[in-house]
Design a protein around this motif. Structure first.
Motif, PDB file in Angstrom:
ATOM      1  N   ALA A   1      -1.189  -2.158   8.571  1.00  0.00           N
ATOM      2  CA  ALA A   1      -1.057  -1.030   7.655  1.00  0.00           C
ATOM      3  C   ALA A   1      -1.189   0.300   8.374  1.00  0.00           C
ATOM      4  O   ALA A   1      -1.820   0.413   9.421  1.00  0.00           O
ATOM      5  N   ASP A   2      -0.575   1.326   7.774  1.00  0.00           N
ATOM      6  CA  ASP A   2      -0.831   2.702   8.187  1.00  0.00           C
ATOM      7  C   ASP A   2      -1.650   3.380   7.085  1.00  0.00           C
ATOM      8  O   ASP A   2      -2.167   2.720   6.177  1.00  0.00           O
ATOM      9  N   GLY A   3      -1.801   4.697   7.170  1.00  0.00           N
ATOM     10  CA  GLY A   3      -2.518   5.428   6.135  1.00  0.00           C
ATOM     11  C   GLY A   3      -3.974   5.020   6.030  1.00  0.00           C
ATOM     12  O   GLY A   3      -4.584   4.518   6.977  1.00  0.00           O
ATOM     13  N   PHE A   4      -4.561   5.226   4.865  1.00  0.00           N
ATOM     14  CA  PHE A   4      -5.980   4.941   4.683  1.00  0.00           C
ATOM     15  C   PHE A   4      -6.297   3.452   4.849  1.00  0.00           C
ATOM     16  O   PHE A   4      -7.426   3.097   5.205  1.00  0.00           O
TER      17      PHE A   4
ATOM     18  N   HIS B   1      -9.328  -2.061   1.574  1.00  0.00           N
ATOM     19  CA  HIS B   1      -8.391  -2.389   2.646  1.00  0.00           C
ATOM     20  C   HIS B   1      -7.276  -3.314   2.138  1.00  0.00           C
ATOM     21  O   HIS B   1      -7.246  -4.527   2.393  1.00  0.00           O
ATOM     22  N   VAL B   2      -6.360  -2.675   1.429  1.00  0.00           N
ATOM     23  CA  VAL B   2      -5.215  -3.374   0.831  1.00  0.00           C
ATOM     24  C   VAL B   2      -3.949  -2.606   1.200  1.00  0.00           C
ATOM     25  O   VAL B   2      -3.903  -1.373   1.097  1.00  0.00           O
ATOM     26  N   TRP B   3      -2.936  -3.337   1.608  1.00  0.00           N
ATOM     27  CA  TRP B   3      -1.637  -2.742   1.941  1.00  0.00           C
ATOM     28  C   TRP B   3      -0.586  -3.362   1.044  1.00  0.00           C
ATOM     29  O   TRP B   3      -0.354  -4.582   1.078  1.00  0.00           O
ATOM     30  N   ILE B   4       0.068  -2.540   0.218  1.00  0.00           N
ATOM     31  CA  ILE B   4       1.128  -2.964  -0.692  1.00  0.00           C
ATOM     32  C   ILE B   4       2.409  -2.317  -0.186  1.00  0.00           C
ATOM     33  O   ILE B   4       2.577  -1.103  -0.260  1.00  0.00           O
ATOM     34  N   ASP B   5       3.347  -3.127   0.306  1.00  0.00           N
ATOM     35  CA  ASP B   5       4.449  -2.577   1.098  1.00  0.00           C
ATOM     36  C   ASP B   5       5.763  -3.310   0.825  1.00  0.00           C
ATOM     37  O   ASP B   5       5.798  -4.541   0.725  1.00  0.00           O
ATOM     38  N   HIS B   6       6.847  -2.541   0.694  1.00  0.00           N
ATOM     39  CA  HIS B   6       8.213  -3.073   0.597  1.00  0.00           C
ATOM     40  C   HIS B   6       8.381  -4.080  -0.538  1.00  0.00           C
ATOM     41  O   HIS B   6       9.079  -5.091  -0.395  1.00  0.00           O
TER      42      HIS B   6
ATOM     43  N   ASP C   1      -2.350  -1.139 -10.590  1.00  0.00           N
ATOM     44  CA  ASP C   1      -3.590  -0.538 -11.068  1.00  0.00           C
ATOM     45  C   ASP C   1      -4.631  -0.668  -9.966  1.00  0.00           C
ATOM     46  O   ASP C   1      -4.969  -1.788  -9.554  1.00  0.00           O
ATOM     47  N   SER C   2      -5.122   0.484  -9.483  1.00  0.00           N
ATOM     48  CA  SER C   2      -6.173   0.503  -8.467  1.00  0.00           C
ATOM     49  C   SER C   2      -7.415   1.085  -9.130  1.00  0.00           C
ATOM     50  O   SER C   2      -7.510   2.297  -9.324  1.00  0.00           O
ATOM     51  N   ARG C   3      -8.399   0.235  -9.458  1.00  0.00           N
ATOM     52  CA  ARG C   3      -9.480   0.650 -10.343  1.00  0.00           C
ATOM     53  C   ARG C   3     -10.852   0.381  -9.721  1.00  0.00           C
ATOM     54  O   ARG C   3     -10.990  -0.295  -8.720  1.00  0.00           O
ATOM     55  N   LYS C   4     -11.855   0.959 -10.363  1.00  0.00           N
ATOM     56  CA  LYS C   4     -13.254   0.625 -10.101  1.00  0.00           C
ATOM     57  C   LYS C   4     -13.609   0.737  -8.621  1.00  0.00           C
ATOM     58  O   LYS C   4     -14.106  -0.209  -8.000  1.00  0.00           O
ATOM     59  N   ASP C   5     -13.316   1.908  -8.060  1.00  0.00           N
ATOM     60  CA  ASP C   5     -13.704   2.246  -6.686  1.00  0.00           C
ATOM     61  C   ASP C   5     -12.927   1.473  -5.617  1.00  0.00           C
ATOM     62  O   ASP C   5     -13.359   1.414  -4.457  1.00  0.00           O
ATOM     63  N   THR C   6     -11.821   0.878  -5.972  1.00  0.00           N
ATOM     64  CA  THR C   6     -10.947   0.298  -4.941  1.00  0.00           C
ATOM     65  C   THR C   6     -10.564   1.400  -3.956  1.00  0.00           C
ATOM     66  O   THR C   6     -10.164   2.498  -4.343  1.00  0.00           O
ATOM     67  N   THR C   7     -10.653   1.092  -2.658  1.00  0.00           N
ATOM     68  CA  THR C   7     -10.466   2.148  -1.660  1.00  0.00           C
ATOM     69  C   THR C   7      -9.817   1.607  -0.393  1.00  0.00           C
ATOM     70  O   THR C   7      -9.662   0.401  -0.222  1.00  0.00           O
ATOM     71  N   TYR C   8      -9.441   2.528   0.477  1.00  0.00           N
ATOM     72  CA  TYR C   8      -8.719   2.214   1.713  1.00  0.00           C
ATOM     73  C   TYR C   8      -7.458   1.387   1.393  1.00  0.00           C
ATOM     74  O   TYR C   8      -7.282   0.264   1.853  1.00  0.00           O
ATOM     75  N   VAL C   9      -6.614   2.018   0.605  1.00  0.00           N
ATOM     76  CA  VAL C   9      -5.378   1.395   0.134  1.00  0.00           C
ATOM     77  C   VAL C   9      -4.195   2.221   0.615  1.00  0.00           C
ATOM     78  O   VAL C   9      -4.223   3.452   0.553  1.00  0.00           O
ATOM     79  N   THR C  10      -3.154   1.536   1.077  1.00  0.00           N
ATOM     80  CA  THR C  10      -1.876   2.186   1.375  1.00  0.00           C
ATOM     81  C   THR C  10      -0.786   1.493   0.562  1.00  0.00           C
ATOM     82  O   THR C  10      -0.677   0.263   0.580  1.00  0.00           O
ATOM     83  N   VAL C  11       0.004   2.307  -0.125  1.00  0.00           N
ATOM     84  CA  VAL C  11       1.132   1.818  -0.927  1.00  0.00           C
ATOM     85  C   VAL C  11       2.381   2.478  -0.352  1.00  0.00           C
ATOM     86  O   VAL C  11       2.534   3.698  -0.435  1.00  0.00           O
ATOM     87  N   SER C  12       3.267   1.689   0.244  1.00  0.00           N
ATOM     88  CA  SER C  12       4.376   2.251   1.019  1.00  0.00           C
ATOM     89  C   SER C  12       5.664   1.478   0.798  1.00  0.00           C
ATOM     90  O   SER C  12       5.672   0.257   0.649  1.00  0.00           O
TER      91      SER C  12
ATOM     92  N   THR D   1     -15.060   8.117  -4.701  1.00  0.00           N
ATOM     93  CA  THR D   1     -15.200   7.445  -3.409  1.00  0.00           C
ATOM     94  C   THR D   1     -13.886   6.907  -2.855  1.00  0.00           C
ATOM     95  O   THR D   1     -13.826   6.575  -1.668  1.00  0.00           O
ATOM     96  N   ALA D   2     -12.867   6.802  -3.664  1.00  0.00           N
ATOM     97  CA  ALA D   2     -11.656   6.076  -3.247  1.00  0.00           C
ATOM     98  C   ALA D   2     -10.755   6.924  -2.368  1.00  0.00           C
ATOM     99  O   ALA D   2     -10.572   8.124  -2.603  1.00  0.00           O
ATOM    100  N   ASP D   3     -10.163   6.279  -1.347  1.00  0.00           N
ATOM    101  CA  ASP D   3      -9.201   6.903  -0.441  1.00  0.00           C
ATOM    102  C   ASP D   3      -7.897   6.097  -0.485  1.00  0.00           C
ATOM    103  O   ASP D   3      -7.895   4.889  -0.220  1.00  0.00           O
TER     104      ASP D   3
END
Length: 692
Positions: free
Chosen positions: A68-71, A189-194, A206-217, A237-239
């Motif tokens: 992944a790239d990004g956060f 730490h989730v990467w959702i891509d292509h 849906d990215s909820r309840k403090d889910t963080t370090y996610v890149t959607v590309s 707190t989420a990035d």
């Protein structure tokens, strides 16, 4: 290094260096640009095949090492970036039972989805455990009628290259069917891509309840009420990083970000198509105490494209707004994304083309090393390539080749006949010049031309300069012409002269010119009971009589249909002559232009071709949201060979230009609800054309 005051005391590091791809360019195009090794014109077919096989064994698929790239690339919370199931076993699944078995397992897995999996019951969200890569195999991996759920503490997950679709039950905001494509509650730490995400009952993501370090590309999110919601928490707190996504025909949450510490959005394309049943209510939305940076995105036709609460901070830089209305807001101080990770911006003006061509599943992701590694054969008239003719390169492709072969044709005029037989799928013929005019394949056979062996004439289909009978064919950046001279051959019986004939499924024609007069472009199928989907985009087709014809299911998208005068200087003709089978889709001309240097009111948009007098056929042409010149008649459809066009399927929708006209009994228009069922995605079904 990251500034500790901005990251709330967590130790973050930039991701480890990986070999970057060119921004906005699919992996397959990068691979295709690499010259094949070996000799030039003296290379024999066996040598090419041997080298291709050796390369396939030696090289691991590039996607297997992607991270992944990004956060999602940032080291934090005990996780070193996001790499999914890398290092674990790779398994291939085709059933729901196998998918759930491996997705919920404790150990890491790379799970390759190699089929369309119907989820039972509809709406079930498959739970995903940590350290998983779930990846579609090329464009064949689909989750139909369900989605994924990542719960509290789940981390290091990649969801990639899938089509997730169709839990929609017919009612927006239907809380009885609260089904998402991807739901995350407390994950990191989730990467959702292509991915291609569409027609779900609730949210696409849906990215909820403090889910963080996610890149959607590089995802396409379409045909939905709620696209992408972030937050649902009082904590800040989420990035998240959201880049190069295509939000098309989505009403709200594009995304909506609530109490997000760092939301970095760049190079996204938000498109609301006028006159459809889905109308945007807002685009990017910073809510609560969100800090958002929004860069070099492109907003087309959106209402309220950018808005913020009084408590949120939103910094805009370099965005483009075309045909938008309502709120467009910014204000406050956000953050510097480059304090966390490196990234490169595409120019905002280029975003629509970059995102359209680059989003969604790729044929090169999730496939084996042999399939992912495209073999490139070079053609040059001057002998500087491996072959001097295009047909010689086609001949060198091994029978039943399992993977993509790119035939890179250098600039020049190649006067030859080219045939890609049915046992050579996955072939791309690509001009390498700076323009599609630089590489030309041309010949001059007509239906009445005698064959050299004296066995008769070629007939219409046999006259083609280029004939494609193999599935998964692509042509790009070149011109295909039939330059048969009608004026000099008036004594010849049969002036139909095809430039390009396709008789295959999943044919992708991108940035090409197809030139001719009568019967220029024959879009056929291999047999009456075989599918034959064609997608032509960013291209030109020229002709005068029935110059787009056949029984294929074909989309002509964002292209130009150029009308030509007849050999004697007169004007008059027909753009399309579909011969569609009943219960199949015919020709869809979408967002294109019909023009040419011909007389006003001299051309029909189409007529029904009942090939062989078959009354069971149900020809179809729809022309929608296109610009029609004054050359088009006010009654644009006409009969053919005793068959009335009114008994078949001919219609328009929201066309413009001097050749357009109001609905009448002689000029049927689709209603909005009918038009919703006659869109590009509906025509192509489970196929997402992908440049390779």
């Amino acid at each position: 290094m990251a500034r500790m005051t901005e990251i709330r005391g967590r130790t973050l590091h930039r991701r480890r260096s990986t070999a970057p791809l060119m921004a906005g360019v699919p992996l397959a195009l990068v691979l295709a640009a690499t010259p094949a090794s070996g000799d030039v014109s003296g290379v024999v077919e066996e040598g090419v095949q041997a080298r291709a096989a050796a390369a396939a064994v030696a090289a691991a698929p590039a996607w297997a090492s992607d991270v992944a790239d990004g956060f999602a690339s940032v080291d934090a919370l005990g996780q070193d970036g996001t790499y999914g199931g890398r290092g674990g076993r790779t398994v291939t699944v085709r059933t729901q039972a196998d998918l759930e078995k491996y997705a919920t397992a404790a150990e890491p897995y790379v799970i390759v989805v190699a089929a369309a999996i119907d989820i039972n019951p509809v709406g079930r969200e498959i739970r995903v455990a940590s350290d998983k890569t779930i990846v579609g195999s090329g464009t064949s991996g689909q989750i139909v009628g369900g989605g994924f759920f990542l719960g509290e503490g789940v981390h290091n997950v990649i969801i990639r290259n899938l089509t997730i679709r169709d839990t929609y039950q017919g009612t927006w905001n239907d809380k009885d069917h609260d089904f998402d494509a991807v739901q995350m509650d407390g994950a990191h730490h989730v990467w959702i891509d292509h991915n291609n995400l569409r027609s779900m009952a609730d949210g696409l993501i849906d990215s909820r309840k403090d889910t963080t370090y996610v890149t959607v590309s590089w995802n396409r999110l379409s045909n939905n009420n709620k696209a992408f919601g972030i937050g649902w928490t009082e904590n800040v707190t989420a990035d998240l990083t959201i880049h190069h996504n295509w939000f098309q025909e989505v009403e709200q949450r594009n995304p909506s970000a609530d109490n997000i510490a760092h939301a970095h959005l760049y190079n996204n394309y938000l498109e609301d198509v006028a006159g459809t049943g889905i109308n945007s209510s807002y685009g990017n939305y910073a809510r609560g105490r969100t800090k958002m940076v929004l860069e070099n995105s492109y907003f087309q036709g959106f209402r309220n494209p950018v808005q913020k609460d009084g408590t949120a901070a939103l910094v805009q830089r370099g965005n483009v707004f075309s045909g938008t209305s309502g709120r467009n807001e910014s204000g406050g101080t956000a953050f510097d994304p480059k304090s966390y990770y490196d990234y490169t911006l595409d120019a905002a003006a280029d975003v629509p083309s970059v995102v359209r061509s680059g989003t969604g599943p790729r044929s090169t992701i999730g496939t084996t090393a042999a399939a992912a590694s495209a073999t490139t054969l070079t053609v040059a008239k001057d002998g500087s390539g491996q072959y001097t003719t295009v047909q010689a390169a086609v001949n060198a492709v091994p029978a039943n080749n399992p993977s993509r072969v790119v035939i890179a044709v250098r600039p020049g005029t190649y006067r030859e006949l080219v045939k890609v037989p049915s046992n050579k799928p996955h072939v791309t013929i690509r001009g390498t010049g700076g323009s599609r005019n630089d590489t030309v394949i041309v010949y001059n056979n007509a239906a009445g031309t005698q064959k050299p062996d004296g066995s008769g004439t070629y007939g219409t289909s046999g006259s083609a300069t280029v004939a494609v009978e193999a599935d998964d064919f692509q042509a790009r950046n070149l011109t295909i012409t039939n330059d048969f001279d009608e004026a000099r051959n008036q004594s010849l019986s049969g002036h139909q002269a095809v430039a390009l004939r396709t008789a295959a499924d999943k044919v992708f024609l991108d940035s090409v010119i197809v030139n001719g007069d009568q019967d220029t472009l024959l879009l056929d199928t291999a047999a009456k009971d075989r599918p034959g989907r064609v997608y032509l985009t960013n291209s030109y087709v020229t002709g005068n009589v029935d110059f787009v014809f056949g029984r294929a299911t074909a989309v002509i998208d964002r292209s130009v249909l150029t009308l030509k005068k007849r050999w004697d200087g007169s004007s008059g003709g027909y753009v399309t002559a579909p011969s569609t089978a009943a219960n199949r889709k015919g020709f869809l001309i979408n967002r294109s232009t019909v023009n040419g240097d011909v007389s006003a009111s001299s051309f029909y948009l189409g007529r029904p071709w009942h090939a062989g007098g078959d009354a069971a056929l149900d020809p179809q042409t729809t022309v929608r949201e296109s610009t029609l010149s004054a050359a088009i008649k006010s009654t644009p459809w006409t009969d053919m060979s005793g068959f009335s066009w009114k008994d078949d399927r001919f219609a328009e929708y929201r066309n413009t230009g001097p050749g357009s006209g109001a609905a009448s009994s002689n000029r049927p228009h689709l209603t909005d609800s009918q038009a919703a069922g006659q869109e590009v995605a509906v025509w192509l079904g489970d196929w997402t054309p992908t440049a390779s």
